[in-house]
Design a protein around this motif. Structure first.
Motif, PDB file in Angstrom:
ATOM      1  N   VAL A 196       0.845  -1.189   0.000  1.00  0.00           N
ATOM      2  CA  VAL A 196       0.000   0.000   0.000  1.00  0.00           C
ATOM      3  C   VAL A 196       0.885   1.246   0.000  1.00  0.00           C
ATOM      4  N   ASN A 197       0.580   2.141  -0.901  1.00  0.00           N
ATOM      5  CA  ASN A 197       1.318   3.414  -0.996  1.00  0.00           C
ATOM      6  C   ASN A 197       0.539   4.459  -0.198  1.00  0.00           C
ATOM      7  N   ILE A 198       0.688   4.392   1.110  1.00  0.00           N
ATOM      8  CA  ILE A 198      -0.172   5.188   1.990  1.00  0.00           C
ATOM      9  C   ILE A 198       0.220   6.659   1.962  1.00  0.00           C
ATOM     10  N   PHE A 212       2.083   5.059   9.418  1.00  0.00           N
ATOM     11  CA  PHE A 212       1.883   3.765  10.073  1.00  0.00           C
ATOM     12  C   PHE A 212       0.523   3.699  10.766  1.00  0.00           C
ATOM     13  N   LYS A 213       0.119   4.791  11.362  1.00  0.00           N
ATOM     14  CA  LYS A 213      -1.216   4.854  11.990  1.00  0.00           C
ATOM     15  C   LYS A 213      -2.293   4.585  10.957  1.00  0.00           C
ATOM     16  N   LYS A 214      -2.157   5.248   9.807  1.00  0.00           N
ATOM     17  CA  LYS A 214      -3.156   5.075   8.736  1.00  0.00           C
ATOM     18  C   LYS A 214      -3.178   3.632   8.242  1.00  0.00           C
ATOM     19  N   LEU A 257      -6.361   1.057   8.325  1.00  0.00           N
ATOM     20  CA  LEU A 257      -6.797   0.369   7.104  1.00  0.00           C
ATOM     21  C   LEU A 257      -6.817  -1.149   7.322  1.00  0.00           C
ATOM     22  N   PHE A 258      -5.749  -1.658   7.901  1.00  0.00           N
ATOM     23  CA  PHE A 258      -5.600  -3.093   8.190  1.00  0.00           C
ATOM     24  C   PHE A 258      -6.766  -3.588   9.051  1.00  0.00           C
ATOM     25  N   LEU A 260       0.659  -7.355   9.076  1.00  0.00           N
ATOM     26  CA  LEU A 260       0.853  -5.954   8.712  1.00  0.00           C
ATOM     27  C   LEU A 260       2.368  -5.737   8.712  1.00  0.00           C
ATOM     28  N   SER A 261       2.941  -5.805   7.503  1.00  0.00           N
ATOM     29  CA  SER A 261       4.399  -5.750   7.352  1.00  0.00           C
ATOM     30  C   SER A 261       4.837  -4.310   7.155  1.00  0.00           C
TER      31      SER A 261
END
Ligand SMILES: *Cc1c(COP(=O)(O)O)cnc(C)c1O
Length: 233
Positions: free
Chosen positions: A127-129, A178-180, A184-185, A201-202
Motif C-alpha cells: 500500500v502506498n499510503i 503507520f497509523k493510517k 486500514l488493516f 501488517l508488514s
C-alpha cells in the motif's frame, strides 16, 4: 560482511527494541522479525542459520533462486521487493510470502503460474499510503476494489498488507503513515473477501521499525541494523 558475533549482538539489540516498543504501548509481542539479507553473498545465510534465524528477506529473483538452491531446507525466504512478471518463474515455489503485490496484472500472472504448477502464492498487498508518485503500491482509496479482483484468483492467498514509508530524516515523521496503515488493516478485517485475510501488517525497516511496532506492525523487515550497510543497492 560483519562477523557472526557482531550480527548476533545487533540482532539482540533489534529484538530488545521490538520488545520495548511493545511494552511501551501495552501490546503482546507478536512481531515477526524478517532479517533482510538482500545483496549480501549467500554465506551470510549460512551465518543466519547458525544464529537460528528461520526466515530472511530478499528482493532479487535470481538471488532468491540461487540462495534457495543452497539453503531451502534450512531457511524460509520472503520476497520483499517489486516483482516483474517475467521474473515469477525464478521464485515460484521458493518463497513463503511475497510482500510486494502491487498490481492486478502481477496477481493475474502469479495466479497463472501457480495454477499451472499446482502451488499457492501467499502475498501481502503493498500500500502506498503516503501517496508517493514514484513508489509502487495500491492507493488506500482503491484497495477494496483491488481485493475484490482477487476473489477469482484461486491460487493466491492475500495474507495482509505491506508498507514502505518514505525516507524521513526523523522516524517520527513516519508515524502518521503507520497509523493510517493500521486503521486500514483493522478496517479490512471486517470485510470478507474470498482468498483474503488480514493476518500480517508488514511495516518497519532499520530507520523506522520502532515507530512501526508502536503503531501496530506485526512484521518488520530489517537489514542494515543487523547486517551492517549494504555495499550496493
Ligand atoms: C531493503 C529493504 C528492507 C530493509 O532495509 P533496511 O533499511 O536495511 O532495514 C526492508 N524492506 C524492503 C522492501 C527493502 O527493500
Amino acid at each position: 560482511m560483519l562477523e557472526k558475533s557482531e550480527i548476533l549482538f545487533n540482532l539482540n539489540i533489534v529484538k530488545e527494541n521490538i520488545e520495548n516498543a511493545c511494552k511501551r504501548v501495552n501490546r503482546e509481542n507478536d512481531v515477526v522479525l524478517i532479517p533482510v539479507t538482500k545483496t549480501f553473498p549467500h554465506e551470510l545465510i549460512q551465518t543466519c542459520i547458525e544464529l537460528d534465524i528461520e526466515e530472511v528477506g530478499e528482493n532479487r529473483p535470481l538471488e532468491i533462486r540461487d540462495k534457495y538452491e543452497l539453503y531451502h531446507d534450512q531457511v524460509k525466504i520472503h520476497m520483499i521487493g517489486h516483482l516483474q512478471t517475467n521474473k515469477i518463474k525464478y521464485i515460484g515455489g521458493k518463497v513463503v510470502l511475497i510482500h510486494s503485490l502491487d498490481s492486478v496484472k502481477l496477481g493475474n500472472e502469479l495466479n497463472k503460474y501457480a495454477s499451472k504448477n499446482d502451488i499457492v502464492f501467499e502475498c501481502l498487498v503493498q500500500v502506498n499510503i503516503a501517496k508517493e508518485e514514484a513508489k509502487f503500491g495500491i492507493s488506500e482509496n482503491n484497495i477494496i476494489e483491488f481485493l475484490k479482483e482477487f476473489e477469482k484468483f484461486e491460487n493466491i492467498r492475500i495474507m495482509g498488507l505491506m508498507n514502505m514509508a518514505p525516507f524521513y530524516d526523523n522516524s517520527e515523521d513516519a508515524r502518521n503513515d503507520f497509523k493510517k496503515m493500521k486503521i486500514l488493516f483493522e478496517s479490512l478485517k471486517n470485510e470478507k473477501f474470498k482468498n483474503v485475510q488480514m493476518k500480517y501488517l508488514s511495516m518497519g525497516m532499520t530507520n523506522d521499525y520502532v515507530v512501526a511496532v508502536e503503531e501496530g506492525s506485526n512484521m518488520v523487515r530489517i537489514g542494515s541494523a543487523i547486517f551492517g550497510t549494504r555495499t550496493y543497492l
